[in-house]
Design a protein around this motif. Structure first.
Motif, PDB file in Angstrom:
ATOM      1  N   ALA A  15       0.759  -1.032   0.162  1.00 46.63           N
ATOM      2  CA  ALA A  15      -0.014   0.031   0.072  1.00 46.63           C
ATOM      3  C   ALA A  15       0.840   1.371   0.057  1.00 46.63           C
ATOM      4  CB  ALA A  15      -0.773   0.113   0.991  1.00 46.63           C
ATOM      5  N   ALA A  16       2.111   1.122   0.422  1.00 48.97           N
ATOM      6  CA  ALA A  16       3.001   2.105   0.780  1.00 48.97           C
ATOM      7  C   ALA A  16       3.695   2.342  -0.700  1.00 48.97           C
ATOM      8  CB  ALA A  16       4.060   2.156   1.770  1.00 48.97           C
ATOM      9  N   GLY A  17       3.341   1.412  -1.472  1.00 52.10           N
ATOM     10  CA  GLY A  17       4.117   1.552  -3.042  1.00 52.10           C
ATOM     11  C   GLY A  17       5.467   0.766  -3.268  1.00 52.10           C
ATOM     12  N   CYS A  18       5.889  -0.064  -2.166  1.00 50.08           N
ATOM     13  CA  CYS A  18       7.010  -0.884  -2.354  1.00 50.08           C
ATOM     14  C   CYS A  18       6.781  -1.887  -3.460  1.00 50.08           C
ATOM     15  CB  CYS A  18       7.270  -1.617  -1.015  1.00 50.08           C
ATOM     16  SG  CYS A  18       7.478   0.025   0.344  1.00 50.08           S
ATOM     17  N   VAL A  19       7.634  -1.822  -4.577  1.00 48.99           N
ATOM     18  CA  VAL A  19       7.419  -2.744  -5.631  1.00 48.99           C
ATOM     19  C   VAL A  19       7.615  -4.159  -5.458  1.00 48.99           C
ATOM     20  CG1 VAL A  19       8.156  -3.331  -8.032  1.00 48.99           C
ATOM     21  CG2 VAL A  19       8.016  -0.782  -7.219  1.00 48.99           C
ATOM     22  N   PHE A  20       8.813  -4.267  -4.627  1.00 53.24           N
ATOM     23  CA  PHE A  20       9.135  -5.675  -4.056  1.00 53.24           C
ATOM     24  C   PHE A  20       8.848  -6.133  -2.702  1.00 53.24           C
ATOM     25  CE2 PHE A  20      12.233  -4.146  -7.452  1.00 53.24           C
ATOM     26  CZ  PHE A  20      11.885  -5.262  -8.151  1.00 53.24           C
ATOM     27  N   ALA A  21       7.236  -5.843  -2.524  1.00 55.72           N
ATOM     28  CA  ALA A  21       6.815  -5.792  -0.970  1.00 55.72           C
ATOM     29  C   ALA A  21       6.912  -7.184  -0.182  1.00 55.72           C
ATOM     30  CB  ALA A  21       5.457  -5.671  -0.876  1.00 55.72           C
ATOM     31  N   GLU A  22       6.941  -8.242  -0.991  1.00 51.10           N
ATOM     32  CA  GLU A  22       7.050  -9.587  -0.472  1.00 51.10           C
ATOM     33  C   GLU A  22       8.441  -9.824  -0.038  1.00 51.10           C
ATOM     34  OE1 GLU A  22       5.437  -9.090  -3.308  1.00 51.10           O
ATOM     35  OE2 GLU A  22       3.275  -9.983  -3.049  1.00 51.10           O
ATOM     36  N   ASP A  23       9.409  -9.431  -0.985  1.00 54.60           N
ATOM     37  CA  ASP A  23      10.896  -9.691  -0.710  1.00 54.60           C
ATOM     38  C   ASP A  23      11.127  -8.711   0.559  1.00 54.60           C
ATOM     39  OD1 ASP A  23      11.098 -11.413  -2.683  1.00 54.60           O
ATOM     40  OD2 ASP A  23      11.593 -10.014  -3.988  1.00 54.60           O
ATOM     41  N   GLU A  24      10.624  -7.384   0.475  1.00 51.37           N
ATOM     42  CA  GLU A  24      11.087  -6.478   1.712  1.00 51.37           C
ATOM     43  C   GLU A  24      10.567  -6.968   2.976  1.00 51.37           C
ATOM     44  OE1 GLU A  24      10.547  -2.333   0.967  1.00 51.37           O
ATOM     45  OE2 GLU A  24      11.671  -2.645  -0.967  1.00 51.37           O
ATOM     46  N   ALA A  25       9.219  -7.709   2.887  1.00 54.63           N
ATOM     47  CA  ALA A  25       8.681  -8.065   4.281  1.00 54.63           C
ATOM     48  C   ALA A  25       9.565  -9.336   4.657  1.00 54.63           C
ATOM     49  CB  ALA A  25       7.268  -8.490   3.934  1.00 54.63           C
ATOM     50  N   GLU A  26      10.099 -10.145   3.884  1.00 51.58           N
ATOM     51  CA  GLU A  26      10.610 -11.128   4.411  1.00 51.58           C
ATOM     52  C   GLU A  26      12.049 -10.633   5.094  1.00 51.58           C
ATOM     53  OE1 GLU A  26      12.942 -15.335   2.490  1.00 51.58           O
ATOM     54  OE2 GLU A  26      11.602 -13.923   1.447  1.00 51.58           O
ATOM     55  N   LEU A  27      12.832  -9.829   4.544  1.00 48.74           N
ATOM     56  CA  LEU A  27      13.965  -9.128   5.004  1.00 48.74           C
ATOM     57  C   LEU A  27      13.668  -8.470   6.579  1.00 48.74           C
ATOM     58  CD1 LEU A  27      15.443  -7.695   2.082  1.00 48.74           C
ATOM     59  CD2 LEU A  27      16.552  -9.815   3.430  1.00 48.74           C
ATOM     60  N   ILE A  28      12.723  -7.623   6.472  1.00 49.63           N
ATOM     61  CA  ILE A  28      12.161  -7.013   7.804  1.00 49.63           C
ATOM     62  C   ILE A  28      11.727  -7.916   8.846  1.00 49.63           C
ATOM     63  CG2 ILE A  28      10.322  -5.258   8.771  1.00 49.63           C
ATOM     64  CD1 ILE A  28      10.483  -3.945   6.066  1.00 49.63           C
ATOM     65  N   LEU A  29      10.875  -9.057   8.389  1.00 44.76           N
ATOM     66  CA  LEU A  29      10.477  -9.867   9.432  1.00 44.76           C
ATOM     67  C   LEU A  29      11.795 -10.750   9.939  1.00 44.76           C
ATOM     68  CD1 LEU A  29       7.240 -11.156   7.456  1.00 44.76           C
ATOM     69  CD2 LEU A  29       7.606 -10.570   9.908  1.00 44.76           C
ATOM     70  N   ALA A  30      12.772 -10.979   9.192  1.00 43.42           N
ATOM     71  CA  ALA A  30      13.902 -11.802   9.566  1.00 43.42           C
ATOM     72  C   ALA A  30      14.974 -10.892  10.402  1.00 43.42           C
ATOM     73  CB  ALA A  30      14.600 -12.247   8.376  1.00 43.42           C
ATOM     74  N   THR A  31      14.745  -9.452  10.462  1.00 43.47           N
ATOM     75  CA  THR A  31      15.733  -8.764  10.929  1.00 43.47           C
ATOM     76  C   THR A  31      15.268  -8.162  12.475  1.00 43.47           C
ATOM     77  OG1 THR A  31      16.497  -7.917   8.887  1.00 43.47           O
ATOM     78  CG2 THR A  31      16.912  -6.362  10.877  1.00 43.47           C
ATOM     79  N   ALA A  32      14.010  -8.136  12.346  1.00 42.50           N
ATOM     80  CA  ALA A  32      13.188  -7.478  13.869  1.00 42.50           C
ATOM     81  C   ALA A  32      13.243  -8.434  14.838  1.00 42.50           C
ATOM     82  CB  ALA A  32      11.605  -6.919  13.579  1.00 42.50           C
ATOM     83  N   ARG A  33      13.747  -7.944  15.856  1.00 42.69           N
ATOM     84  CA  ARG A  33      13.824  -8.849  17.220  1.00 42.69           C
ATOM     85  C   ARG A  33      12.677  -8.925  18.210  1.00 42.69           C
ATOM     86  NH1 ARG A  33      19.268  -5.434  18.514  1.00 42.69           N
ATOM     87  NH2 ARG A  33      17.658  -3.894  17.783  1.00 42.69           N
ATOM     88  N   THR A  34      11.931  -7.814  17.934  1.00 46.96           N
ATOM     89  CA  THR A  34      10.687  -7.934  19.046  1.00 46.96           C
ATOM     90  C   THR A  34       9.508  -7.385  18.051  1.00 46.96           C
ATOM     91  OG1 THR A  34      10.815  -5.642  19.399  1.00 46.96           O
ATOM     92  CG2 THR A  34      12.164  -7.304  20.971  1.00 46.96           C
ATOM     93  N   PRO A  35       8.227  -7.603  18.541  1.00 43.08           N
ATOM     94  CA  PRO A  35       7.121  -7.344  17.858  1.00 43.08           C
ATOM     95  C   PRO A  35       7.169  -5.589  17.791  1.00 43.08           C
ATOM     96  CG  PRO A  35       6.537  -8.976  19.338  1.00 43.08           C
ATOM     97  CD  PRO A  35       7.892  -8.679  19.540  1.00 43.08           C
ATOM     98  N   ASP A  36       7.615  -5.166  18.647  1.00 47.48           N
ATOM     99  CA  ASP A  36       7.489  -3.465  18.581  1.00 47.48           C
ATOM    100  C   ASP A  36       8.505  -3.114  17.664  1.00 47.48           C
ATOM    101  OD1 ASP A  36       5.677  -3.196  20.593  1.00 47.48           O
ATOM    102  OD2 ASP A  36       6.966  -2.833  22.180  1.00 47.48           O
ATOM    103  N   GLU A  37       9.901  -3.684  17.639  1.00 47.58           N
ATOM    104  CA  GLU A  37      10.801  -3.355  16.689  1.00 47.58           C
ATOM    105  C   GLU A  37      10.299  -3.585  15.357  1.00 47.58           C
ATOM    106  OE1 GLU A  37      15.496  -3.601  16.418  1.00 47.58           O
ATOM    107  OE2 GLU A  37      14.491  -5.447  16.590  1.00 47.58           O
ATOM    108  N   LEU A  38       9.248  -4.705  14.960  1.00 43.13           N
ATOM    109  CA  LEU A  38       8.796  -4.983  13.865  1.00 43.13           C
ATOM    110  C   LEU A  38       7.994  -3.876  13.233  1.00 43.13           C
ATOM    111  CD1 LEU A  38       8.126  -6.754  11.254  1.00 43.13           C
ATOM    112  CD2 LEU A  38       6.487  -8.271  12.851  1.00 43.13           C
ATOM    113  N   THR A  39       7.072  -3.378  14.290  1.00 41.82           N
ATOM    114  CA  THR A  39       6.158  -2.407  14.033  1.00 41.82           C
ATOM    115  C   THR A  39       6.796  -1.252  13.421  1.00 41.82           C
ATOM    116  OG1 THR A  39       4.426  -3.383  15.500  1.00 41.82           O
ATOM    117  CG2 THR A  39       4.322  -0.983  14.695  1.00 41.82           C
ATOM    118  N   ALA A  40       7.883  -0.797  14.106  1.00 41.11           N
ATOM    119  CA  ALA A  40       8.584   0.353  13.941  1.00 41.11           C
ATOM    120  C   ALA A  40       9.304   0.397  12.542  1.00 41.11           C
ATOM    121  CB  ALA A  40       9.559   0.692  15.220  1.00 41.11           C
TER     122      ALA A  40
END
Length: 259
Positions: A15-40
C-alpha cells in the motif's frame, strides 16, 4: 496494538508503494527482534525510509554492510567497479577508498584481496562512523576529511588500487532522483556539480601523485559523462579505458599510472 502478521506486513508495504513488498517483508521480518521493533521498522519503510536504513545494513558484493540513516546506500552497480579493480590488480597491497560512504567498496576489495593496507576517507562524519565499523575486521582505517587530505602521507606513491565512488549527478538533475535518495541520503554524496564531474576532476588530477607504478584509479560515472571523464583521466596522464556493464547499467573509468 495487534501483532503484525507476515501478510499484514506485505499489505502495508504494498500500500505504501513498495514494488518488491514480499521480498522486503521477508527481510524486515527476519531482522526485527521484537514485535515492537517490527512495527517500527514497517512504519519507517512505509514512510519512505530506504529499506537498507530500516534494516541497518545493505547487501554488497556478498557482504552485509552497516548503514545508518543519512548515509549513502551502496548500489549493486558499484559491485562492477569492485570487480574491475580486482581483475586489474589482483595482487594489490595498498588500497584506498575515496568518497567511501559506508566503506562498502573498501570492505569488498579487502574481503577479496586478503591482507592489504586499507584506507578510506569521506567528509561526512556519519559515513566515517559506518566505514570504521565495516572496515574494522580488515584492519582498515577510515579518515574524516576531504578526498586525499586526511590520508597518511606514508602511502603517497604506493597505492595499487584507488577507488572513488564520487558524486556524479549533475546539480540540475538531483531533483529527478527517486525520493528515497533525495530525501534520505546526503546531497554531497549525490551532487557532482554543473556537469556531474567536479569531484571526479579533483580526484583524477591528484591521483598520479598517490598511485604506485602501474597503480589504477577507478571511478564510477554516468553514461552521459563517460566520454568527458575518459578525457579528464587522459589529461591527468593516465592510460585510460572505459568499462561498461549493460546488465548493471554501470560505467567505470579506469586510469593506470605510469610504470
Amino acid at each position: 496494538m495487534p501483532l503484525l502478521t507476515p501478510s499484514a506486513v506485505v499489505t502495508t508495504l504494498r500500500a505504501a508503494g513498495c514494488v518488491f513488498a514480499e521480498d522486503e517483508a521477508e527481510l524486515i521480518l527476519a531482522t526485527a527482534r521484537t514485535p515492537d521493533e517490527l512495527t517500527a521498522m514497517v512504519d519507517r519503510r512505509a514512510a519512505g525510509l530506504p529499506l537498507e536504513h530500516v534494516l541497518g545494513w545493505a547487501g554488497f558484493h556478498g557482504l552485509r554492510i552497516t548503514v545508518e540513516p543519512g548515509v549513502f546506500v551502496p548500489r549493486r552497480r558499484t559491485e562492477f567497479l569492485v570487480d574491475q579493480a580486482l581483475a586489474r590488480s589482483p595482487g594489490a597491497r595498498v588500497v584506498v577508498d575515496l568518497c567511501c560512504g559506508s566503506g562498502a567498496v573498501g570492505a569488498a576489495l579487502a574481503a577479496s584481496l586478503g591482507r592489504v593496507e586499507l584506507h578510506a576517507a569521506d567528509v561526512d562524519p556519519a559515513a566515517v562512523r559506518c566505514a570504521r565499523r565495516n572496515l574494522a575486521e580488515y584492519g582498515g582505517h577510515a579518515h574524516a576529511g576531504d578526498l586525499f587530505e586526511p590520508l597518511p602521507r606514508t602511502i603517497r606513491g604506493r597505492v595499487d588500487i584507488l577507488a572513488a565512488n564520487v558524486p556524479y549527478v549533475p546539480s540540475g538533475e538531483v531533483g529527478l532522483l527517486p525520493a528515497e535518495a533525495r530525501e534520505h541520503e546526503p546531497l554531497r554524496a549525490l551532487d557532482g556539480g554543473t556537469d556531474g564531474l567536479d569531484v571526479l576532476r579533483r580526484v583524477a588530477g591528484a591521483a598520479p601523485d598517490w598511485l604506485a607504478p602501474g597503480g589504477c584509479l577507478l571511478i564510477e560515472t554516468g553514461e552521459q559523462q563517460a566520454r568527458e571523464a575518459v578525457g579528464i583521466f587522459a589529461r591527468a596522464g593516465l592510460t585510460t579505458s572505459l568499462a561498461i556493464s549493460e546488465e548493471l547499467y554501470a560505467h567505470v573509468v579506469i586510469g593506470v599510472g605510469p610504470y
